[in-house]
Design a protein around this motif. Structure first.
Motif, PDB file in Angstrom:
ATOM      1  N   ASN A 375      34.525  41.152  50.568  1.00  0.00           N
ATOM      2  CA  ASN A 375      34.992  42.156  51.521  1.00  0.00           C
ATOM      3  C   ASN A 375      34.195  43.437  51.289  1.00  0.00           C
ATOM      4  O   ASN A 375      34.509  44.243  50.421  1.00  0.00           O
ATOM      5  CB  ASN A 375      36.492  42.399  51.318  1.00  0.00           C
ATOM      6  N   SER A 376      33.151  43.629  52.062  1.00  0.00           N
ATOM      7  CA  SER A 376      32.259  44.773  51.849  1.00  0.00           C
ATOM      8  C   SER A 376      32.928  46.099  52.161  1.00  0.00           C
ATOM      9  O   SER A 376      32.499  47.150  51.679  1.00  0.00           O
ATOM     10  CB  SER A 376      30.996  44.617  52.717  1.00  0.00           C
ATOM     11  N   THR A 377      34.013  46.070  52.958  1.00  0.00           N
ATOM     12  CA  THR A 377      34.697  47.314  53.315  1.00  0.00           C
ATOM     13  C   THR A 377      35.467  47.876  52.141  1.00  0.00           C
ATOM     14  O   THR A 377      35.441  49.086  51.874  1.00  0.00           O
ATOM     15  CB  THR A 377      35.666  47.066  54.486  1.00  0.00           C
ATOM     16  N   ASN A 378      36.175  46.996  51.408  1.00  0.00           N
ATOM     17  CA  ASN A 378      37.061  47.463  50.337  1.00  0.00           C
ATOM     18  C   ASN A 378      36.489  47.275  48.935  1.00  0.00           C
ATOM     19  O   ASN A 378      36.733  48.086  48.044  1.00  0.00           O
ATOM     20  CB  ASN A 378      38.411  46.730  50.421  1.00  0.00           C
ATOM     21  N   ILE A 379      35.771  46.180  48.722  1.00  0.00           N
ATOM     22  CA  ILE A 379      35.291  45.873  47.381  1.00  0.00           C
ATOM     23  C   ILE A 379      34.059  46.710  47.065  1.00  0.00           C
ATOM     24  O   ILE A 379      33.018  46.569  47.696  1.00  0.00           O
ATOM     25  CB  ILE A 379      34.967  44.373  47.237  1.00  0.00           C
ATOM     26  N   LYS A 380      34.182  47.592  46.091  1.00  0.00           N
ATOM     27  CA  LYS A 380      33.083  48.486  45.739  1.00  0.00           C
ATOM     28  C   LYS A 380      32.544  48.226  44.331  1.00  0.00           C
ATOM     29  O   LYS A 380      31.584  48.858  43.931  1.00  0.00           O
ATOM     30  CB  LYS A 380      33.554  49.946  45.822  1.00  0.00           C
ATOM     31  N   GLY A 381      33.186  47.351  43.580  1.00  0.00           N
ATOM     32  CA  GLY A 381      32.732  47.178  42.212  1.00  0.00           C
ATOM     33  C   GLY A 381      32.738  45.740  41.728  1.00  0.00           C
ATOM     34  O   GLY A 381      31.763  45.266  41.160  1.00  0.00           O
ATOM     35  N   PHE A 382      33.847  45.002  41.989  1.00  0.00           N
ATOM     36  CA  PHE A 382      33.993  43.663  41.428  1.00  0.00           C
ATOM     37  C   PHE A 382      34.354  42.682  42.536  1.00  0.00           C
ATOM     38  O   PHE A 382      35.161  42.993  43.411  1.00  0.00           O
ATOM     39  CB  PHE A 382      35.085  43.647  40.352  1.00  0.00           C
ATOM     40  N   THR A 383      33.769  41.498  42.487  1.00  0.00           N
ATOM     41  CA  THR A 383      34.071  40.475  43.490  1.00  0.00           C
ATOM     42  C   THR A 383      34.666  39.215  42.892  1.00  0.00           C
ATOM     43  O   THR A 383      35.158  38.359  43.611  1.00  0.00           O
ATOM     44  CB  THR A 383      32.789  40.080  44.260  1.00  0.00           C
ATOM     45  N   GLN A 384      34.616  39.069  41.547  1.00  0.00           N
ATOM     46  CA  GLN A 384      35.170  37.896  40.883  1.00  0.00           C
ATOM     47  C   GLN A 384      35.904  38.308  39.606  1.00  0.00           C
ATOM     48  O   GLN A 384      35.564  39.317  38.978  1.00  0.00           O
ATOM     49  CB  GLN A 384      34.055  36.912  40.529  1.00  0.00           C
ATOM     50  N   ALA A 386      35.772  36.915  36.788  1.00  0.00           N
ATOM     51  CA  ALA A 386      34.908  36.816  35.612  1.00  0.00           C
ATOM     52  C   ALA A 386      34.229  38.152  35.311  1.00  0.00           C
ATOM     53  O   ALA A 386      33.917  38.453  34.158  1.00  0.00           O
ATOM     54  CB  ALA A 386      33.862  35.730  35.824  1.00  0.00           C
ATOM     55  N   GLU A 387      34.017  38.961  36.336  1.00  0.00           N
ATOM     56  CA  GLU A 387      33.351  40.250  36.150  1.00  0.00           C
ATOM     57  C   GLU A 387      34.218  41.253  35.405  1.00  0.00           C
ATOM     58  O   GLU A 387      33.718  42.242  34.877  1.00  0.00           O
ATOM     59  CB  GLU A 387      32.934  40.828  37.506  1.00  0.00           C
ATOM     60  N   ILE A 388      35.517  41.013  35.379  1.00  0.00           N
ATOM     61  CA  ILE A 388      36.403  41.943  34.657  1.00  0.00           C
ATOM     62  C   ILE A 388      36.981  41.301  33.390  1.00  0.00           C
ATOM     63  O   ILE A 388      37.898  41.846  32.775  1.00  0.00           O
ATOM     64  CB  ILE A 388      37.546  42.454  35.561  1.00  0.00           C
ATOM     65  N   GLY A 389      36.445  40.144  33.012  1.00  0.00           N
ATOM     66  CA  GLY A 389      36.855  39.540  31.745  1.00  0.00           C
ATOM     67  C   GLY A 389      37.941  38.495  31.850  1.00  0.00           C
ATOM     68  O   GLY A 389      38.588  38.174  30.848  1.00  0.00           O
ATOM     69  N   LEU A 409      38.008  43.450  29.694  1.00  0.00           N
ATOM     70  CA  LEU A 409      38.945  43.918  30.716  1.00  0.00           C
ATOM     71  C   LEU A 409      39.280  45.390  30.510  1.00  0.00           C
ATOM     72  O   LEU A 409      39.321  46.174  31.463  1.00  0.00           O
ATOM     73  CB  LEU A 409      40.215  43.067  30.686  1.00  0.00           C
ATOM     74  N   ARG A 410      39.489  45.777  29.270  1.00  0.00           N
ATOM     75  CA  ARG A 410      39.785  47.181  28.969  1.00  0.00           C
ATOM     76  C   ARG A 410      38.617  48.080  29.420  1.00  0.00           C
ATOM     77  O   ARG A 410      38.826  49.151  29.995  1.00  0.00           O
ATOM     78  CB  ARG A 410      40.040  47.331  27.467  1.00  0.00           C
ATOM     79  N   GLU A 411      37.404  47.613  29.158  1.00  0.00           N
ATOM     80  CA  GLU A 411      36.218  48.380  29.541  1.00  0.00           C
ATOM     81  C   GLU A 411      36.141  48.550  31.055  1.00  0.00           C
ATOM     82  O   GLU A 411      35.842  49.644  31.565  1.00  0.00           O
ATOM     83  CB  GLU A 411      34.979  47.651  29.022  1.00  0.00           C
ATOM     84  N   LYS A 412      36.444  47.476  31.809  1.00  0.00           N
ATOM     85  CA  LYS A 412      36.348  47.530  33.265  1.00  0.00           C
ATOM     86  C   LYS A 412      37.475  48.368  33.871  1.00  0.00           C
ATOM     87  O   LYS A 412      37.289  49.012  34.914  1.00  0.00           O
ATOM     88  CB  LYS A 412      36.353  46.117  33.846  1.00  0.00           C
TER      89      LYS A 412
END
Length: 519
Positions: A375-384, A386-389, A409-412
């Protein structure tokens, strides 16, 4: 019912014979009863699975701190350099703040008190007032109903419980400028809200009621004043708080106020003037992302998801012990409680084995997690995830359990909590553009619906779901079969009764012949 003759002539135990014959005749009925019990257990198992799915749905959106709530990801940790003067907490702050607070004066409440003697006379009366609250532009109307049986203490309690907005109390207070000291009973009203502009006046819409209210309050020792003489004279007028935020001075009717999603509570004055010299001890207030709280909400959700899929997988994988059928009442009479418990444990096992609804729902849940959120309108950082741990266990025996790398996850979370919120909750017109939590909810709702079509819920009657309709059919068969058994038993008794009568008649004839030969 025909007369039953139980073995008087033949000497046979007809009762036992008929009972044994009926046991054989009842075997199909026992199987129907067992089938009914199995369906009821199966229905209950399905409903238990739906309860688990509902708990997961609640963890997504209903429960406090759910991952489906934006407020969960806006949580801030707020610190004050001097909590004896100013405390603060985040309400709905969108961004981090750093503020300098000066408390020039605190807000105070208006008070009213009686003077002179209290000449209270109990009576049936409704006191009618109009009240202006701190910072309000308009009056509100309220009343207090009193009765002729009320004591003065009752009156005070009724005022406190009314909408007048004050705390009333009776105190024995020293009369000013008396020596030796003289004390007298005094009634004090303290406004429940701090701030300036408070007024308690009579409701002038009814002249007679207004006069009665004024007279009653005057008998208690309160004074009237104001432009029309219809307002209670305050002993002390409430004051607004004077606050400086980052150098900007403002008036607040309460010592607790909210700016940019941060709720501040002024507790003490920070600026003082002594001998013409003004000193200021400004309080610094700052906020930061509450990483621990956000992390805890995500961990709780993941743990609940893992618990639910674990229980469902266990249920649909249970061994089915077909040799252990439900026990009849007669069978239970011959067993102790522990044996019955163990038997029924096996009889209930595996009733959802090879079910297609639950595995299908679990597979779709796994897909909900796997697919990126494009969702290019709302998602500005993570799409999966796995990207947040958050990843799926590599152990196939765990059947899709989620694993959390808390450090990542804490870092993200620290990096971009809003992006994590959108990963879970983005609005989209397609599955690919919809956030993970919203996808999951759709899957849960669909699975619950499919289960209810098969097993219903506590609000549905049997003819509204598949298992229920089968139960109705079996119950009809049981009723018809029980009627048939009554007819069969009657037939057996008729046959044995006829046999007994024939034997009795034969015995009578033999006895007669023997008598004739003996003559």
């Amino acid at each position: 019912m025909a007369i039953r003759i139980g073995g008087l002539a033949s000497g046979m135990d007809i009762d036992t014979i008929v009972s044994d014959l009926m046991k054989a005749e009842r075997m199909p009925l026992d199987k129907l009863t067992q089938r009914k019990q199995i369906l009821e257990w199966q229905r209950d198992d399905y409903r238990d699975m739906n309860k688990l799915l509902k708990e997961l749905d609640d963890m997504l959106f209903i429960n406090q701190n759910s991952v489906g709530r934006e407020a969960t990801f806006l949580k801030k940790t707020v610190t004050s350099s001097d909590e004896s003067k100013v405390t603060a907490k985040a309400i709905n702050a969108q961004t981090n703040v750093s503020s300098t607070i000066d408390v020039l004066s605190l807000a105070s409440s208006s008070t009213w008190k009686t003077s002179g003697d209290i000449n209270y006379t109990a009576q049936d009366i409704e006191l009618k007032f109009k009240v202006k609250d701190p910072g309000a532009n308009e009056y509100r109307y309220t009343s207090v109903k009193l009765s002729a049986t009320d004591t003065l203490d009752n009156v005070i309690n009724k005022i406190n419980a009314s909408g007048l907005g004050v705390t009333a109390m009776k105190e024995n207070i020293k009369v000013p400028n008396t020596d030796p000291a003289i004390y007298q009973d005094t009634i004090v009203f303290t406004n429940n809200k701090a701030g300036a502009g408070v007024e308690i006046a009579v409701d002038e819409r009814d002249a007679a009621s207004a006069t009665a209210t004024k007279d009653f309050m005057s008998s208690l020792g309160f004074s009237w004043g104001g432009t029309s003489g219809n307002s209670l004279v305050a002993d002390q007028n409430g004051q607004d708080a004077t606050i400086k935020v980052n150098g900007y001075e403002m008036q607040k009717s309460s010592n607790t106020f909210t700016i940019n999603g941060i709720e501040y509570t002024a507790k003490g004055v920070t600026t003082q003037t002594v001998d013409g010299v003004t000193t200021s001890n400004s309080v610094s207030v700052s906020s930061s992302i509450d990483v621990d709280s956000i992390l805890d909400s995500i961990v709780q959700f993941v743990n609940k998801y893992n618990e639910v899929i674990d229980k469902i997988n266990d249920k649909v994988s249970e061994e089915r012990y077909r040799d252990y059928q439900p026990l009849s009442d007669e069978q239970k009479k011959e067993m102790d409680e522990k044996t019955i418990e163990l038997w029924e444990e096996k009889a209930k096992s595996g009733l959802l084995k090879n079910d297609s609804i639950l595995p299908s729902g679990l597979n779709q849940m796994r897909m909900d997690f796997y697919k990126p959120v494009t969702n290019s309108t709302n998602i500005k950082g993570f799409t999966q995830l796995a990207e947040i741990g958050i990843s799926t266990s590599s152990n196939y025996l765990e059947k899709g359990k989620l694993i959390i790398d808390e450090s990542k996850l804490r870092e993200k979370i620290q990096e971009n909590p809003s992006a994590i919120y959108q990963l879970f909750n983005a609005d989209g017109g397609t599955e690919e553009t919809t956030g993970i939590a919203k996808r999951l909810r759709e899957t849960i709702d669909e699975t619950i619906k499919n289960i209810e079509e098969k097993a219903g819920n506590s609000l549905k009657v049997n003819n509204q779901f598949t298992i229920g309709r089968t139960l109705n059919s079996i119950e009809d068969q049981i009723d018809h079969f029980e009627d048939r058994l009554i007819q069969i038993e009657d037939r057996y008794w008729r046959q044995f009764t006829a046999m007994e009568k024939a034997i009795q008649q034969s015995n009578s004839q033999m006895s007669y012949l023997m008598q004739q030969f003996s003559m």
